[in-house]
Design a protein around this motif. Structure first.
Motif, PDB file in Angstrom:
ATOM      1  N   GLN A 110     -72.474 -68.385 -49.048  1.00 45.19           N
ATOM      2  CA  GLN A 110     -72.287 -67.014 -48.565  1.00 45.19           C
ATOM      3  C   GLN A 110     -73.068 -66.756 -47.292  1.00 45.19           C
ATOM      4  OE1 GLN A 110     -72.949 -64.881 -52.273  1.00 45.19           O
ATOM      5  NE2 GLN A 110     -71.854 -63.150 -51.390  1.00 45.19           N
ATOM      6  N   GLU A 169     -66.400 -59.124 -40.931  1.00 47.66           N
ATOM      7  CA  GLU A 169     -66.808 -58.980 -42.332  1.00 47.66           C
ATOM      8  C   GLU A 169     -65.585 -59.066 -43.257  1.00 47.66           C
ATOM      9  OE1 GLU A 169     -69.917 -58.578 -43.626  1.00 47.66           O
ATOM     10  OE2 GLU A 169     -70.894 -58.674 -41.673  1.00 47.66           O
ATOM     11  N   GLN A 205     -62.891 -57.371 -42.885  1.00 45.56           N
ATOM     12  CA  GLN A 205     -62.332 -56.028 -43.079  1.00 45.56           C
ATOM     13  C   GLN A 205     -60.898 -55.914 -42.588  1.00 45.56           C
ATOM     14  OE1 GLN A 205     -64.520 -56.939 -40.806  1.00 45.56           O
ATOM     15  NE2 GLN A 205     -64.812 -55.473 -39.170  1.00 45.56           N
ATOM     16  N   ASN A 220     -61.869 -58.367 -47.950  1.00 43.48           N
ATOM     17  CA  ASN A 220     -62.952 -57.976 -48.852  1.00 43.48           C
ATOM     18  C   ASN A 220     -62.514 -56.985 -49.923  1.00 43.48           C
ATOM     19  OD1 ASN A 220     -62.773 -55.780 -47.182  1.00 43.48           O
ATOM     20  ND2 ASN A 220     -64.694 -56.203 -46.091  1.00 43.48           N
ATOM     21  N   ASP A 221     -61.178 -56.757 -50.050  1.00 45.07           N
ATOM     22  CA  ASP A 221     -60.733 -55.992 -51.207  1.00 45.07           C
ATOM     23  C   ASP A 221     -60.081 -56.960 -52.194  1.00 45.07           C
ATOM     24  OD1 ASP A 221     -58.206 -56.598 -50.326  1.00 45.07           O
ATOM     25  OD2 ASP A 221     -57.838 -54.638 -49.447  1.00 45.07           O
ATOM     26  N   ASN A 222     -59.595 -56.426 -53.316  1.00 43.71           N
ATOM     27  CA  ASN A 222     -59.045 -57.323 -54.337  1.00 43.71           C
ATOM     28  C   ASN A 222     -57.526 -57.312 -54.365  1.00 43.71           C
ATOM     29  OD1 ASN A 222     -58.850 -54.774 -55.259  1.00 43.71           O
ATOM     30  ND2 ASN A 222     -59.569 -55.193 -57.345  1.00 43.71           N
ATOM     31  N   ASP A 223     -56.926 -57.005 -53.234  1.00 49.82           N
ATOM     32  CA  ASP A 223     -55.483 -57.072 -53.115  1.00 49.82           C
ATOM     33  C   ASP A 223     -55.122 -58.329 -52.345  1.00 49.82           C
ATOM     34  OD1 ASP A 223     -52.802 -56.269 -53.244  1.00 49.82           O
ATOM     35  OD2 ASP A 223     -52.933 -55.421 -51.213  1.00 49.82           O
ATOM     36  N   ILE A 265     -53.280 -49.877 -50.518  1.00 47.03           N
ATOM     37  CA  ILE A 265     -53.727 -50.762 -49.437  1.00 47.03           C
ATOM     38  C   ILE A 265     -52.523 -51.157 -48.594  1.00 47.03           C
ATOM     39  CG2 ILE A 265     -54.696 -53.030 -48.949  1.00 47.03           C
ATOM     40  CD1 ILE A 265     -56.357 -52.527 -51.597  1.00 47.03           C
ATOM     41  N   LYS A 283     -66.031 -64.675 -52.108  1.00 48.81           N
ATOM     42  CA  LYS A 283     -67.251 -63.878 -52.324  1.00 48.81           C
ATOM     43  C   LYS A 283     -67.326 -62.649 -51.418  1.00 48.81           C
ATOM     44  CE  LYS A 283     -70.195 -65.799 -55.310  1.00 48.81           C
ATOM     45  NZ  LYS A 283     -70.928 -64.944 -56.251  1.00 48.81           N
ATOM     46  N   LEU A 284     -66.298 -62.451 -50.592  1.00 41.49           N
ATOM     47  CA  LEU A 284     -66.360 -61.305 -49.676  1.00 41.49           C
ATOM     48  C   LEU A 284     -66.219 -59.983 -50.413  1.00 41.49           C
ATOM     49  CD1 LEU A 284     -64.435 -62.320 -46.443  1.00 41.49           C
ATOM     50  CD2 LEU A 284     -66.794 -61.531 -46.619  1.00 41.49           C
ATOM     51  N   GLY A 285     -65.860 -60.059 -51.683  1.00 44.63           N
ATOM     52  CA  GLY A 285     -65.842 -58.808 -52.439  1.00 44.63           C
ATOM     53  C   GLY A 285     -64.643 -58.656 -53.359  1.00 44.63           C
ATOM     54  N   GLY A 286     -63.623 -59.496 -53.179  1.00 48.38           N
ATOM     55  CA  GLY A 286     -62.428 -59.269 -53.990  1.00 48.38           C
ATOM     56  C   GLY A 286     -61.897 -60.487 -54.706  1.00 48.38           C
TER      57      GLY A 286
END
Lengths: 283, 472
Positions: free
Chosen positions: A109, A127, A129, A138-141, A223, A278-281
């Protein structure tokens, strides 16, 4: 010490101004002269042991054979050795295994940020985005799935979006767009299969939640990929002209280049997959 | 140019040079061989100098499995008995330094250069060096004679033994210094096995060379020309400071005492010059307080012994202030603003160190909220924030810890309240995501607190106040 010398008796150059101002020829203090000679000696030593004198096509090498690039490489080797604790297991482990190891995942990371910046950030943002037309990471879609394997696959082989153009009437486009923006495309008969529908559900699913195998977007979440100032117009445009339709210059462009096949090493791809997961999603 | 131009400037300059001639200061051209005399201050000097035994014996003190005091530079931690001080707590060091600096100031203000005379490594080591010199070469007169004598076998032997002992003390000093930075027994082994680290050899060599040079050769010259403390302390004295002082009221006019002759109308000073003979810096205290005086009190011993022999009261040279000698009224110690201010600073720094040591803590947590983007909207409409946590384990063992967060209702740690291993003395970092349903968010910035807690001992924890961001 020189400060004991009465300047009245110090030798002078014979120059006298205003009757009393004489230019004295006091010797510099001995310690100062010693320092001076010592520094001269140091020059000789320096020339002997370090590279010093430029020649026509090269320069004198010096006894120590020291060069700044060599010193840099030695320092680099020290850092590489510290990194090896993490880098060595990364060579052999699968991306999923790396993800399962908290410490290795944390290392990736932090360290793969550079790799991401060099290869991914131009489209997906520094990031993750996203950008207009480029998916948010970084979302989960996920268009093609958010499992570590799917992400690794996307990076290795790249992705080519495809959606046929649907030359519908303005009224039909409006009805579809409204249903999609409301987050409930399945309620619109046009979304379903023929004869009354236009076949959207074939790829986007009867519930409109998309299909990872085809990269078909989930139309029920808030999204949006092809965001424009006017959301409704943007959706209508996408339906009308499709994605990556050959010969249609209005068509949406959605191409992710492949990073496998020699562009990046397997280890680098694994690192990027873990980083993106690991970016968030990641799923 | 000649001096007979008659300008007033020239005479003034001449006066200055005369003054300088009178105040001749030994700049190293003359070796001072001071006489040793027993006495109260001699005993006191031995007593105070023995604090340096702590320096020599301290490293061998054990505390459980390890050395009691170890200044571990490579591992970046100082261990002092039960206390472990990591670089994060080193701010206390500045308070320790402040404490000693002010202690030096207050002591100097009250009683002059006590540090120089009784504690300073320069004067203490010089004292040991000259003791060795005296044992080997004899009295000051014999030493002067030996210095002038031609080099024969006897002189070579005496001088050889002396220098060897001096160098040995230098090496021991250097080795002892290094022992504070590593395991003392292991370091001694590495010195004998010749496999110590280069930095250790370098330190020992530097200390050995400078101890030998400063203690054996430069001696009072270090105090005269090298030492900044002497200069600083010099300006901290005033007329109320108690220093070794010659009572000129009683001593003047001086007259030599001749056997069997009764002298009247003269002072108590009989010009025996014993005060000069015992002075390690070679000054004449009867000239008044001066830069060469390290206030060791040895001239008091010398003068007292002479005074008792000639049946005069002791204390012709005594600890006294200039004000007292001149009959100026004495101001009580605690009414002098300088002393009060110094004491206040001393108290403050002690309070700070006490606070620091009692609030060392066990864990330390720092959280950085990720700013780009401030928040992310997820597929189901929840809002996710990203945090970078840095956790420092100040305990001397590894622990399992749990990270938790409290804040907006219904917040969820994306990977759950996870356990992680925190290595002793190390910084562990984790990136944590937190999700909150957007319906629970009524402001774009809501407070959120992270807590990291030892699983085995919930007492050991640390918290950090951060925030949760969203679009309201």
């Amino acid at each position: 010490m020189s400060d004991k010398q009465n300047p009245y008796s110090a030798p002078d150059t014979g120059h006298v101004w205003d009757d009393t101002l004489r230019e004295l020829t006091n010797q510099p203090p001995r310690w100062w002269m010693l320092g001076f000679y010592a520094s001269l000696a140091l020059v000789v030593v320096y020339v002997i042991i370090y590279p010093a004198i430029p020649l026509v096509s090269s320069h004198t090498k010096g006894l120590l054979d020291w060069t700044s690039i060599k010193e840099y490489k030695e320092d680099l080797a020290v850092i590489e050795e510290k990194r090896a604790e993490f880098e060595r297991p990364l060579q052999e482990m699968s991306a999923a295994a790396i993800l399962a190891d908290d410490n290795l995942a944390d290392y990736v990371q932090r360290s793969a940020k550079v790799l991401f910046g060099d290869n991914c950030a131009a489209c997906h943002g520094i990031e993750g985005q996203g950008n207009q037309g480029y998916p948010v990471l970084n979302d989960n879609d996920w268009l093609y799935g958010g499992t570590i394997q799917a992400i690794e696959q996307s990076i290795t082989t790249g992705r080519n979006g495809m959606m046929p153009a649907h030359p519908l009437s303005e009224a039909e486009l409006n009805r579809l767009a409204d249903a999609i923006i409301a987050g409930n495309p399945a309620s619109e008969p046009l979304f379903g299969f023929p004869p009354e529908g236009k076949g959207c559900a074939a790829c986007h699913g009867t519930d409109g939640k998309g299909m990872h195998a085809l990269g078909a977007a989930n139309l029920t979440d808030p999204i949006w990929r092809f965001v424009a100032a006017d959301q409704r117009e943007s959706v209508k445009h996408t339906i009308q002209h499709g994605v990556n339709v050959p010969g249609n210059s209005q068509s949406r462009n959605a191409v992710m280049p492949q990073f496998g096949g020699g562009k990046l090493s397997d280890t680098e791809i694994r690192k990027l997959a873990v980083y993106v997961h690991k970016l968030g999603g990641g799923q | 140019m000649s001096n007979d131009t008659g300008s007033p400037g020239a005479t003034q300059i001449d006066a200055l040079y005369d003054e300088q001639g009178h105040w001749h200061i030994n700049t190293g051209e003359k070796t001072i061989h001071a006489k040793r005399m027993p006495g109260r201050f001699r005993r006191l000097k031995w007593f105070t100098a023995s604090v340096w035994l702590i320096f020599f014996l301290g490293p061998y003190l054990r505390w459980g499995e390890r050395q009691a005091i170890i200044l571990d530079i490579p591992q970046r931690k100082f261990q002092i008995f039960d206390i472990t001080i990591l670089p994060q707590d080193v701010w206390m060091l500045s308070l320790v330094l402040l404490f000693f600096a002010i202690l030096l100031a207050v002591v100097t203000s009250v009683a002059g250069r006590v540090f120089c005379g009784y504690f300073c490594f320069q004067t203490v080591w010089t004292d040991i060096f000259t003791l060795i010199e005296e044992r080997l070469e004899g009295s000051p007169a014999q030493r002067h004679k030996l210095d002038k004598a031609p080099w024969d076998g006897r002189k070579l032997l005496i001088k050889g033994v002396k220098h060897a002992l001096w160098i040995a003390i230098g090496i021991l000093t250097g080795i002892t210094f290094t022992l504070w930075f590593g395991d003392a027994y292991e370091m001694w082994r590495s010195y004998f096995a010749l496999d110590a680290a280069p930095i250790a050899w370098g330190t020992v060599a530097t200390f050995a060379i400078f101890t030998y040079l400063f203690g054996g050769f430069m001696r009072e010259q270090v105090c005269f020309w090298l030492c900044p403390y002497a200069r600083i302390q010099g300006v901290m004295m005033d007329a109320e400071t108690i220093v070794p002082a010659y009572d000129f009221n009683r001593g003047e006019p001086r007259a030599r005492l001749k056997k069997g002759e009764a002298v009247t109308g003269t002072g108590d000073c009989i010009e025996c010059n014993q005060c000069i003979a015992v002075c390690p810096t070679g000054i004449d205290i009867r000239e008044g307080q001066q830069e060469g005086c390290i206030t060791c009190g040895l001239c008091l011993d010398a003068c007292d012994s002479v005074m008792s022999r000639i049946n005069k009261p002791r204390g012709l040279i005594r600890y006294s202030s200039l004000d007292a000698l001149q009959g100026v009224p004495h101001i009580p110690l605690l009414k002098r603003p300088r002393i009060l201010i110094y004491l206040a600073i001393l108290l403050l720094s002690v309070a700070g160190i006490y606070y620091g040591l009692t609030h060392l803590g066990t864990l330390e947590l720092k959280v950085i909220h990720s700013r780009a983007p401030l928040f992310v909207q997820m597929s189901d409409g929840t809002i996710q924030n990203k945090y970078d946590l840095k956790i420092l384990n100040k305990l001397d063992h590894d622990i399992e810890a749990r990270i938790s967060a409290s804040g907006p209702p219904g917040l969820e740690l994306v990977d759950g309240e996870r356990l992680l291993t925190l290595k002793s003395g190390r910084l562990t970092s984790r990136i944590i995501y937190i999700k909150v349903a957007s319906s629970n968010l009524d402001a774009s910035r809501l407070p959120l607190t992270f807590t990291v807690q030892n699983v085995d001992n919930p007492e050991e924890s640390a918290s950090y106040d951060s925030a949760f961001f969203s679009q309201p």
